[in-house]
Write a protein that holds these residues in place. Structure first.
Motif, mmCIF file in Angstrom:
data_model
loop_
_atom_site.group_PDB
_atom_site.id
_atom_site.type_symbol
_atom_site.label_atom_id
_atom_site.label_comp_id
_atom_site.label_asym_id
_atom_site.label_seq_id
_atom_site.Cartn_x
_atom_site.Cartn_y
_atom_site.Cartn_z
ATOM 1 N N VAL A 153 0.845 -1.208 0.000
ATOM 2 C CA VAL A 153 0.000 0.000 0.000
ATOM 3 C C VAL A 153 0.879 1.256 0.000
ATOM 4 C CG1 VAL A 153 -1.733 1.296 1.293
ATOM 5 C CG2 VAL A 153 -1.963 -1.171 1.078
ATOM 6 N N ALA A 154 1.933 1.243 0.817
ATOM 7 C CA ALA A 154 2.853 2.389 0.825
ATOM 8 C C ALA A 154 3.637 2.458 -0.493
ATOM 9 C CB ALA A 154 3.819 2.270 2.003
ATOM 10 N N GLY A 155 4.112 1.312 -0.967
ATOM 11 C CA GLY A 155 4.908 1.265 -2.194
ATOM 12 C C GLY A 155 4.125 1.676 -3.425
ATOM 13 N N LEU A 156 2.851 1.291 -3.456
ATOM 14 C CA LEU A 156 1.995 1.679 -4.581
ATOM 15 C C LEU A 156 1.827 3.202 -4.609
ATOM 16 C CD1 LEU A 156 0.326 0.506 -6.880
ATOM 17 C CD2 LEU A 156 -1.515 0.041 -5.274
ATOM 18 N N GLY A 157 1.686 3.794 -3.426
ATOM 19 C CA GLY A 157 1.599 5.252 -3.341
ATOM 20 C C GLY A 157 2.876 5.913 -3.850
ATOM 21 N N LEU A 158 4.027 5.333 -3.480
ATOM 22 C CA LEU A 158 5.313 5.885 -3.939
ATOM 23 C C LEU A 158 5.468 5.741 -5.451
ATOM 24 C CD1 LEU A 158 7.627 4.583 -1.077
ATOM 25 C CD2 LEU A 158 7.231 6.982 -1.644
ATOM 26 N N LEU A 159 5.061 4.599 -5.981
ATOM 27 C CA LEU A 159 5.127 4.369 -7.430
ATOM 28 C C LEU A 159 4.244 5.382 -8.172
ATOM 29 C CD1 LEU A 159 5.930 2.567 -9.894
ATOM 30 C CD2 LEU A 159 3.909 1.177 -9.391
ATOM 31 N N ILE A 160 3.052 5.605 -7.658
ATOM 32 C CA ILE A 160 2.131 6.559 -8.282
ATOM 33 C C ILE A 160 2.703 7.977 -8.190
ATOM 34 C CG2 ILE A 160 -0.149 7.635 -7.935
ATOM 35 C CD1 ILE A 160 -1.207 4.753 -7.426
ATOM 36 N N GLY A 161 3.363 8.280 -7.079
ATOM 37 C CA GLY A 161 4.018 9.586 -6.930
ATOM 38 C C GLY A 161 5.124 9.781 -7.956
ATOM 39 N N LEU A 162 5.899 8.716 -8.183
ATOM 40 C CA LEU A 162 6.965 8.767 -9.191
ATOM 41 C C LEU A 162 6.372 8.985 -10.582
ATOM 42 C CD1 LEU A 162 10.033 8.347 -9.791
ATOM 43 C CD2 LEU A 162 9.517 5.922 -10.085
ATOM 44 N N MET A 163 5.276 8.318 -10.841
ATOM 45 C CA MET A 163 4.598 8.492 -12.137
ATOM 46 C C MET A 163 4.100 9.931 -12.278
ATOM 47 S SD MET A 163 2.418 4.970 -12.312
ATOM 48 C CE MET A 163 3.041 3.581 -13.239
ATOM 49 N N GLY A 164 3.599 10.495 -11.185
ATOM 50 C CA GLY A 164 3.143 11.890 -11.195
ATOM 51 C C GLY A 164 4.280 12.842 -11.538
ATOM 52 N N PHE A 165 5.488 12.520 -11.066
ATOM 53 C CA PHE A 165 6.656 13.342 -11.387
ATOM 54 C C PHE A 165 6.921 13.319 -12.894
ATOM 55 C CE2 PHE A 165 11.177 13.144 -12.479
ATOM 56 C CZ PHE A 165 11.544 14.449 -12.199
ATOM 57 N N PHE A 166 6.865 12.133 -13.499
ATOM 58 C CA PHE A 166 7.069 12.011 -14.954
ATOM 59 C C PHE A 166 6.035 12.833 -15.722
ATOM 60 C CE2 PHE A 166 9.664 8.274 -14.034
ATOM 61 C CZ PHE A 166 10.591 8.300 -15.057
ATOM 62 N N ILE A 167 4.787 12.753 -15.286
ATOM 63 C CA ILE A 167 3.696 13.455 -15.974
ATOM 64 C C ILE A 167 3.892 14.965 -15.861
ATOM 65 C CG2 ILE A 167 1.189 13.874 -15.915
ATOM 66 C CD1 ILE A 167 1.143 10.835 -14.754
ATOM 67 N N SER A 168 4.207 15.398 -14.659
ATOM 68 C CA SER A 168 4.432 16.825 -14.424
ATOM 69 C C SER A 168 5.623 17.333 -15.242
ATOM 70 C CB SER A 168 4.677 17.030 -12.925
ATOM 71 O OG SER A 168 4.865 18.371 -12.651
#
Lengths: 160, 106
Positions: free
Chosen positions: A136-151
């Motif tokens: 659950v924590a790791g999925l949040g971190l992965l999604i955050g990393l993806m958000g960085f790419f998108i931004s």
């Protein structure tokens, strides 16, 4: 400008989406630490789980509203016309869908904290509980990393 | 409330939800009629997927809790492992699908 108008502006929505996601990730990392140490501090375990679930739920609502209201019309065209359209096609498409896994997983992890420690040990679910909380924590971190790419693709994808 | 049964019902429903989101996402990308139906349902395909997945989780949770009477330690552990693996495989499947879609591999 009323409160709803302020909350639904683009930078505030992104701030809520990101801020509550960070809060939720931190809460589940805290829960991981609490769960792996005996004796259980029940109040702290449940508080961490509750903050985590609420954090992800608020992040989902704010991010979802931003995605539906602004992303498709404002951000997606910039990324698609830039030097890295794959960021939308792969990263954003994956991010928006795997986010839907989080709440059921987070609630399942939170329900474990409602057990007494002796019942948790009797069920013999220590390993799977710790893996679930880490996921659950790791999925949040992965999604955050993806958000960085998108931004990054939206800001600098034009090659400027 | 039977707490192990709550965990069992939630974890099993989380697994079903992950599987549902993965299949619906991939099938809707390959079937424009389904994607249009999802768009028309709420105004946006993602909003429809969100509501449907949340609804499925809640209904599945309630049904699993109501129907299953005897939940032992083995079943609780199995449901947690199922939730974990469904999510991990769902992430991999969605990522691979959109990667293949982007590069025109099919």
């Amino acid at each position: 400008m009323d409160l709803i108008e302020i909350i639904t502006t683009k930078p505030v929505l992104i701030g809520i989406h990101l801020g509550f996601a960070i809060l939720a990730i931190d809460a589940f990392l805290w829960l991981l630490g609490e769960m792996s140490h005996s004796p259980w501090q029940t109040r702290r375990l449940r508080l961490a789980a509750l903050i985590g679930v609420v954090g992800y739920a608020v992040s989902w609502l704010a991010g979802g509203y931003y995605y539906v209201k602004f992303y498709g019309s404002l951000v997606k065209p910039i990324i698609k016309a830039g030097s890295a359209p794959w960021v939308h096609n792969i990263i954003m498409e994956t991010k928006e869908h795997i986010f839907l896994f989080i709440i059921p997983l987070a609630v399942s992890a939170a329900l474990i904290t409602w057990l007494r420690e002796e019942d948790w040990q009797a069920l013999n679910i220590r390993r799977s509980s710790l893996i679930l909380v880490s996921l659950v924590a790791g999925l949040g971190l992965l999604i955050g990393l993806m958000g960085f790419f998108i931004s990054a693709a939206a800001r600098w994808g034009g090659g400027a | 409330m039977n707490k192990p049964k709550l965990i069992y019902a939630s974890a099993l429903s989380a697994a079903v939800t992950a599987l549902f989101v993965t299949v619906l996402t991939i099938v809707a990308e390959l079937n424009p009629a389904l994607k249009d139906w999802l768009k028309n349902l709420s105004g946006h395909h993602w909003t429809s997927k969100s509501w449907l997945s949340l609804g499925l989780y809640v209904v599945s949770f309630a049904l699993c809790y109501a129907i299953k009477h005897n939940v032992d330690a083995r079943k609780v552990g199995m449901s947690l492992n199922l939730a974990i693996w469904s999510a991990v495989l769902g992430i991999i499947a969605i990522l691979l699908f959109f990667t293949a879609h982007n590069f025109g591999w099919f």
